[in-house]
Design a protein around this motif. Structure first.
Motif, mmCIF file in Angstrom:
data_model
loop_
_atom_site.group_PDB
_atom_site.id
_atom_site.type_symbol
_atom_site.label_atom_id
_atom_site.label_comp_id
_atom_site.label_asym_id
_atom_site.label_seq_id
_atom_site.Cartn_x
_atom_site.Cartn_y
_atom_site.Cartn_z
ATOM 1 N N GLU A 296 0.808 -1.230 0.000
ATOM 2 C CA GLU A 296 0.000 0.000 0.000
ATOM 3 C C GLU A 296 0.838 1.275 0.000
ATOM 4 N N HIS A 297 1.892 1.314 0.811
ATOM 5 C CA HIS A 297 2.637 2.568 0.908
ATOM 6 C C HIS A 297 3.389 2.906 -0.384
ATOM 7 N N ILE A 298 3.492 1.962 -1.291
ATOM 8 C CA ILE A 298 4.072 2.252 -2.605
ATOM 9 C C ILE A 298 3.010 2.794 -3.552
ATOM 10 N N HIS A 299 1.893 2.094 -3.626
ATOM 11 C CA HIS A 299 0.881 2.456 -4.615
ATOM 12 C C HIS A 299 0.002 3.628 -4.182
ATOM 13 N N GLN A 300 0.045 3.994 -2.904
ATOM 14 C CA GLN A 300 -0.671 5.177 -2.425
ATOM 15 C C GLN A 300 0.255 6.389 -2.319
ATOM 16 N N SER A 301 1.500 6.218 -2.734
ATOM 17 C CA SER A 301 2.513 7.260 -2.548
ATOM 18 C C SER A 301 2.168 8.559 -3.272
ATOM 19 N N ILE A 302 1.669 8.456 -4.504
ATOM 20 C CA ILE A 302 1.350 9.660 -5.285
ATOM 21 C C ILE A 302 0.232 10.450 -4.610
ATOM 22 N N GLU A 303 -0.818 9.739 -4.184
ATOM 23 C CA GLU A 303 -1.938 10.403 -3.508
ATOM 24 C C GLU A 303 -1.498 10.955 -2.153
ATOM 25 N N LEU A 304 -0.663 10.209 -1.451
ATOM 26 C CA LEU A 304 -0.184 10.656 -0.145
ATOM 27 C C LEU A 304 0.653 11.925 -0.265
ATOM 28 N N LYS A 305 1.411 12.043 -1.314
ATOM 29 C CA LYS A 305 2.226 13.243 -1.528
ATOM 30 C C LYS A 305 1.336 14.490 -1.627
ATOM 31 N N ARG A 306 0.209 14.373 -2.321
ATOM 32 C CA ARG A 306 -0.732 15.489 -2.432
ATOM 33 C C ARG A 306 -1.334 15.837 -1.078
ATOM 34 N N ILE A 307 -1.696 14.795 -0.336
ATOM 35 C CA ILE A 307 -2.300 15.008 0.976
ATOM 36 C C ILE A 307 -1.329 15.701 1.922
ATOM 37 N N ILE A 308 -0.078 15.249 1.933
ATOM 38 C CA ILE A 308 0.904 15.832 2.840
ATOM 39 C C ILE A 308 1.236 17.272 2.440
ATOM 40 N N SER A 309 1.216 17.577 1.150
ATOM 41 C CA SER A 309 1.449 18.960 0.709
ATOM 42 C C SER A 309 0.367 19.882 1.264
ATOM 43 N N LEU A 310 -0.880 19.444 1.180
ATOM 44 C CA LEU A 310 -1.991 20.244 1.711
ATOM 45 C C LEU A 310 -1.974 20.260 3.238
ATOM 46 N N LYS A 311 -1.601 19.136 3.824
ATOM 47 C CA LYS A 311 -1.489 19.074 5.293
ATOM 48 C C LYS A 311 -0.452 20.063 5.791
#
Length: 369
Positions: free
Chosen positions: A13-28
């Motif tokens: 999961e932490h590989i395939h959700q990485s792109i979406e997580l990057k967006r979330i952390i930028s907004l966070k």
């Protein structure tokens, strides 16, 4: 060799959700940096490209209610967003880890620069690798404060600046360290070091390829930190150097993986051949290419098969917690949809009951007249 799907790597999961997580952390980060810990949607609504968000920012934030809490602001009745308590706690942990492991994470950046031909990388290239290295997106904004004395800022031509590293001692790759720990080689970079292979289930190499691979393993190992000016780029030793460099590169990343197109941007600076992408396909026992999430992701197999071979990145645990929180949003949204259907259904039943009462009242009036 034909590509073969491996469900084991497709489920990380932490590989395939990485792109979406990057967006979330930028907004966070945008919200957490605000002195009040909250922002109006107008502060980010027109910055979708900056955050690499493919849809409207408000809609994106509402997709993750377990991370972003929406409320009505004090002015103009605009929607505002703040972090949930769970997100605040993970954010605090992430910042604490970054501070405590600053030197270790900087060492990974140093290794990336030292892999380049001239021991220099332009800022634009470094910026593109910050997420993979585990460094904050604004790292280069306060570069003098964030770097130690081994780094220096230099001109790289065309009015651009880059990052250089001054390193006097010998830098050993992960493969060299592991081989030395097992007593298989010395610090001499010309020793024969065989790559650790992890065949996927059901993947069989043709006999001719299998023979070639055995001969390939016996070739001298050239460290990605060594000078290659005298190395014949068309030789098998040069290919082994390319494969070793890709192994070292992915080993210093948080997820031990990266979008293949992002790695191709490094070709010019790391002395990689034009068709470096073929190396992933020619060595399926070392790398796995995933076509999930509408992109091609290169994954290093070793850390997922031998937990002790490559050092775990300090930020990996925090990122996994964010992903767990992301999954919690799906449950919240599902419950909301169920509740909305229930409320809508209740309203319809209530309307029918009211209609019945009204009709009954009219009948009473008509009889009275």
């Amino acid at each position: 060799m034909k590509w073969k799907r491996d469900s084991y790597y497709e489920k990380i999961e932490h590989i395939h959700q990485s792109i979406e997580l990057k967006r979330i952390i930028s907004l966070k980060n945008c919200i957490s940096r605000d002195p009040n810990g909250c922002i109006a949607i107008s502060a980010v609504s027109k910055r979708g490209r900056e955050f690499e968000v493919p849809i409207k920012v408000a809609r994106f934030l509402r997709q993750y209610p377990s991370i972003f809490e929406e409320f009505t602001g004090p002015k103009y009745n605009l929607p505002w967003f703040r972090l949930t308590q769970e997100a605040i706690e993970i954010d605090s942990e992430e910042k604490r880890v970054c501070e405590q492991s600053k030197l270790e994470i900087l060492e990974r950046l140093k290794k990336l620069v030292l892999m380049s031909k001239d021991k220099v990388l332009p800022f634009k290239i470094v910026q593109g690798m910050l997420w993979y290295l585990g460094l904050p997106e604004d790292f280069l904004h306060n570069i003098e404060r964030n770097l130690d004395t081994s780094f220096s800022i230099v001109e790289v031509g065309d009015g651009l600046k880059g990052l250089a590293v001054n390193c006097e001692g010998k830098v050993l790759s992960v493969l060299q360290k592991n081989a030395m720990n097992k007593g298989l080689c010395s610090e001499d970079s010309t020793d024969v070091i065989e790559f650790p292979l992890f065949p996927s289930k059901g993947l069989r190499l043709r006999k001719k390829i299998d023979i070639w691979l055995k001969d390939f393993q016996k070739l001298p190992y050239v460290s990605p930190y060594e000078d290659i000016s005298n190395l014949n780029p068309d030789s098998d030793v040069a290919e082994k150097r390319v494969v070793g460099l890709l192994h070292e590169l992915l080993s210093i990343f948080v997820d031990h993986s990266a979008e293949r197109k992002k790695l191709l941007c490094l070709k010019k600076y790391l002395g990689l051949p034009q068709k470096v992408h073929k190396a992933f396909e020619r060595h399926p026992h070392m790398f796995y290419l995933s076509l999930k999430s509408k992109t091609c992701t290169a994954i290093l197999k070793e850390p997922f098969n031998d937990k002790t071979s490559i050092e775990r990145h300090p930020l990996l645990s925090a990122r996994k917690k964010y992903i767990k929180l992301m999954k919690g949003s799906q449950v919240i949204l599902k419950n909301r949809r169920v509740n909305n259907r229930y409320v809508s259904s209740g309203k319809k039943k209530l309307d029918l009951d009211l209609d019945y009462v009204e009709e009954d009242t009219d009948d009473v009036v008509e009889r009275a007249l």
